[in-house]
Design a protein around this motif. Structure first.
Motif, mmCIF file in Angstrom:
data_model
loop_
_atom_site.group_PDB
_atom_site.id
_atom_site.type_symbol
_atom_site.label_atom_id
_atom_site.label_comp_id
_atom_site.label_asym_id
_atom_site.label_seq_id
_atom_site.Cartn_x
_atom_site.Cartn_y
_atom_site.Cartn_z
ATOM 1 N N UNK A 75 -13.493 -84.589 18.867
ATOM 2 C CA UNK A 75 -14.668 -85.460 18.847
ATOM 3 C C UNK A 75 -15.088 -85.640 17.399
ATOM 4 N N UNK A 76 -15.352 -86.875 16.996
ATOM 5 C CA UNK A 76 -15.813 -87.163 15.634
ATOM 6 C C UNK A 76 -17.298 -87.487 15.694
ATOM 7 N N UNK A 130 -15.808 -97.092 6.024
ATOM 8 C CA UNK A 130 -16.096 -95.993 6.953
ATOM 9 C C UNK A 130 -14.818 -95.267 7.345
ATOM 10 N N UNK A 131 -13.754 -96.011 7.605
ATOM 11 C CA UNK A 131 -12.479 -95.383 7.961
ATOM 12 C C UNK A 131 -11.983 -94.488 6.827
ATOM 13 N N UNK A 132 -12.099 -94.969 5.595
ATOM 14 C CA UNK A 132 -11.636 -94.191 4.440
ATOM 15 C C UNK A 132 -12.510 -92.955 4.204
ATOM 16 N N UNK A 133 -13.765 -93.021 4.612
ATOM 17 C CA UNK A 133 -14.621 -91.836 4.516
ATOM 18 C C UNK A 133 -14.176 -90.782 5.529
ATOM 19 N N UNK A 134 -13.795 -91.228 6.734
ATOM 20 C CA UNK A 134 -13.278 -90.284 7.737
ATOM 21 C C UNK A 134 -11.979 -89.653 7.239
ATOM 22 N N UNK A 135 -11.159 -90.460 6.555
ATOM 23 C CA UNK A 135 -9.877 -89.970 6.038
ATOM 24 C C UNK A 135 -10.039 -89.051 4.837
ATOM 25 N N UNK A 136 -11.171 -89.174 4.139
ATOM 26 C CA UNK A 136 -11.388 -88.372 2.935
ATOM 27 C C UNK A 136 -11.018 -89.084 1.661
ATOM 28 N N UNK A 174 -12.702 -91.781 0.445
ATOM 29 C CA UNK A 174 -13.936 -92.236 -0.202
ATOM 30 C C UNK A 174 -14.959 -91.113 -0.212
ATOM 31 N N UNK A 175 -15.738 -91.040 -1.253
ATOM 32 C CA UNK A 175 -16.785 -90.021 -1.355
ATOM 33 C C UNK A 175 -17.913 -90.324 -0.370
ATOM 34 N N UNK A 176 -18.716 -89.295 -0.106
ATOM 35 C CA UNK A 176 -19.856 -89.413 0.796
ATOM 36 C C UNK A 176 -21.124 -89.119 0.009
ATOM 37 N N UNK A 177 -22.063 -90.066 0.039
ATOM 38 C CA UNK A 177 -23.304 -89.895 -0.719
ATOM 39 C C UNK A 177 -24.448 -89.344 0.128
ATOM 40 N N UNK A 178 -24.229 -89.193 1.417
ATOM 41 C CA UNK A 178 -25.259 -88.631 2.292
ATOM 42 C C UNK A 178 -24.744 -88.510 3.704
ATOM 43 N N UNK A 179 -25.293 -87.554 4.452
ATOM 44 C CA UNK A 179 -24.896 -87.386 5.841
ATOM 45 C C UNK A 179 -23.666 -86.512 5.999
ATOM 46 N N UNK A 180 -23.179 -86.411 7.239
ATOM 47 C CA UNK A 180 -22.045 -85.531 7.532
ATOM 48 C C UNK A 180 -21.069 -86.194 8.490
ATOM 49 N N UNK A 181 -19.808 -85.768 8.369
ATOM 50 C CA UNK A 181 -18.766 -86.107 9.337
ATOM 51 C C UNK A 181 -18.230 -84.791 9.889
ATOM 52 N N UNK A 217 -16.781 -82.963 5.252
ATOM 53 C CA UNK A 217 -17.150 -83.749 4.058
ATOM 54 C C UNK A 217 -16.335 -83.383 2.827
ATOM 55 N N UNK A 218 -16.138 -82.091 2.620
ATOM 56 C CA UNK A 218 -15.481 -81.634 1.399
ATOM 57 C C UNK A 218 -14.062 -81.132 1.634
ATOM 58 N N UNK A 219 -13.524 -81.412 2.822
ATOM 59 C CA UNK A 219 -12.142 -81.025 3.106
ATOM 60 C C UNK A 219 -11.196 -82.058 2.507
ATOM 61 N N UNK A 220 -10.169 -81.617 1.822
ATOM 62 C CA UNK A 220 -9.205 -82.540 1.216
ATOM 63 C C UNK A 220 -8.510 -83.371 2.292
ATOM 64 N N UNK A 221 -8.167 -84.623 1.960
ATOM 65 C CA UNK A 221 -7.510 -85.494 2.947
ATOM 66 C C UNK A 221 -6.288 -84.853 3.595
ATOM 67 N N UNK A 222 -5.482 -84.163 2.795
ATOM 68 C CA UNK A 222 -4.252 -83.568 3.304
ATOM 69 C C UNK A 222 -4.476 -82.407 4.243
#
Length: 368
Positions: A4-5, A46-52, A54-61, A69-74
């Motif tokens: 669940x996202x 938004x898709x690139x933020x889920x993928x990691x 793009x940076x996030x300036x507020x909120x959480x995934x 939020x701070x997990x590397x894309x890989x």
């Protein structure tokens, strides 16, 4: 596999410009969820933020209960499919599909087993030894899809994956993608600007404008009861006609010009806006008109018609000068001729009635 996202109060800024302001949505486990909207609405961001990416300036995934939020894309365990396929030209089909598994240090027998299994799922096992240059666009897209899901990701992200294919192949591939997604049961976030494509593949759709979700619902809900005029005009085709909503003795009726008045049930006007007469915008899809010859309804003149087999599209001018589009089932009788006078009524249980700004739908849920 599959999560669940949960997205809470997500903010994306480029310098002083906010492109996504505090967006919240929850994507269910195993759901085929589509981000739909015009270019620049924020769906790919938004898709690139889920993928990691793009940076996030507020909120959480969150993936399930884990903040990423701070997990590397890989390390997010995602699979991605792009519009340009991005498959390796120097590797065979099975070599492309095996690439991600090899990076995970899986044994060769297990890699071979997983590759053979996914080749069958995407129905390209007969091409496993071919090079990409010897594949069609649809076959290359299947390779890209196989490579993305063979690693058993928690989430599959797809960014305009069919935009480079011709019209017929797009239809074939969107059906294949939906079937494969159902078979593997993976949570999928799909980006497109093509509303027909979104309607065909999605469990739910988020229609976006300027980084804001305008309507979130099933394809049927969004088509039948769009939240506002923007959604109504973006999903499918519609005619927007100005009129008045009249309230008398607990009953509502629509006045649509030239003396045409239509009783309408299923109207829900907030008490703060309740008046005996309200100016409104009325969304009437082409198939929600009736063409009559008995001088009942709005007088109109046939401009031209387009015969498309089962249905005929008519373009007519109302007395006000507004041109509207009508779809009718083709009959054995001759087509209506340009210049011919007809009268139009609407199907009151199908149309949508909005406030004059087009921001609030006064129409209740469809009665099934």
């Amino acid at each position: 596999m599959s999560v669940t996202i949960s997205i809470q109060d997500l903010v994306k800024k480029y310098g002083e410009t906010t492109v996504i302001p505090e967006l919240s949505v929850e994507i269910q486990k195993g759901e085929f969820f589509t981000l739909l909207g015009p270019s620049g609405c924020g769906k790919t961001t938004l898709l690139r933020m889920i993928a990691g990416f793009n940076s996030i300036e507020g909120g959480t995934i969150n993936f399930n209960d884990k903040v990423i939020n701070n997990v590397e894309p890989g390390k997010r365990n995602i699979g991605m499919v792009f519009q340009n396929y991005a498959i390796f030209p120097h590797l065979t089909v099975k070599g492309n599909i095996a690439f991600g598994l090899q990076n995970r240090k899986i044994s060769k027998p297990e890699i071979a087993e997983k590759v053979d299994e996914i080749l069958k799922v995407v129905q390209i096992e007969q091409y496993k030894d071919r090079m990409p240059k010897n594949l069609s666009g649809g076959q290359q897209q299947r390779v890209a899809l196989a490579r993305a899901i063979v690693i058993r990701p928690d989430v599959l992200l797809m960014d305009e994956p069919l935009s480079n294919l011709d019209a017929k192949l797009r239809i074939d591939m969107r059906n294949a993608i939906k079937e494969i997604q159902r078979e593997v049961g993976i949570t999928t976030v799909y980006v497109t600007h093509d509303q027909e494509e979104a309607m065909a593949v999605s469990d739910r759709i988020a229609v976006m404008k300027s980084g804001v979700i305008q309507h979130l619902g099933t394809p049927q809900e969004i088509y039948q009861r769009p939240a506002n005029v923007f959604v109504a005009t973006f999903i499918g085709r519609t005619n927007i006609i100005e009129g008045t909503l009249q309230h008398e003795h607990g009953q509502y009726s629509l006045q649509m010009g030239q003396g045409y008045q239509e009783p309408i049930a299923n109207i829900q006007v907030p008490k703060s806006e309740m008046k005996s007469t309200l100016p409104v915008q009325i969304s009437v899809r082409p198939e929600e008109f009736n063409i009559r010859q008995d001088q009942q309804g709005m007088k109109a003149t046939i401009v031209h018609s387009v015969f498309l087999g089962q249905h005929t599209h008519y373009f007519v001018d109302l007395a006000s000068g507004q041109r509207v589009e009508i779809t009718q089932e083709s009959q054995t009788a001759e087509l209506l001729s340009p210049g011919q006078t007809v009268y139009l009524t609407v199907k009151p249980d199908k149309i949508n009635v909005y406030d004059i700004k087009g921001e609030l739908n006064y129409t209740g849920r469809v009665q099934l």
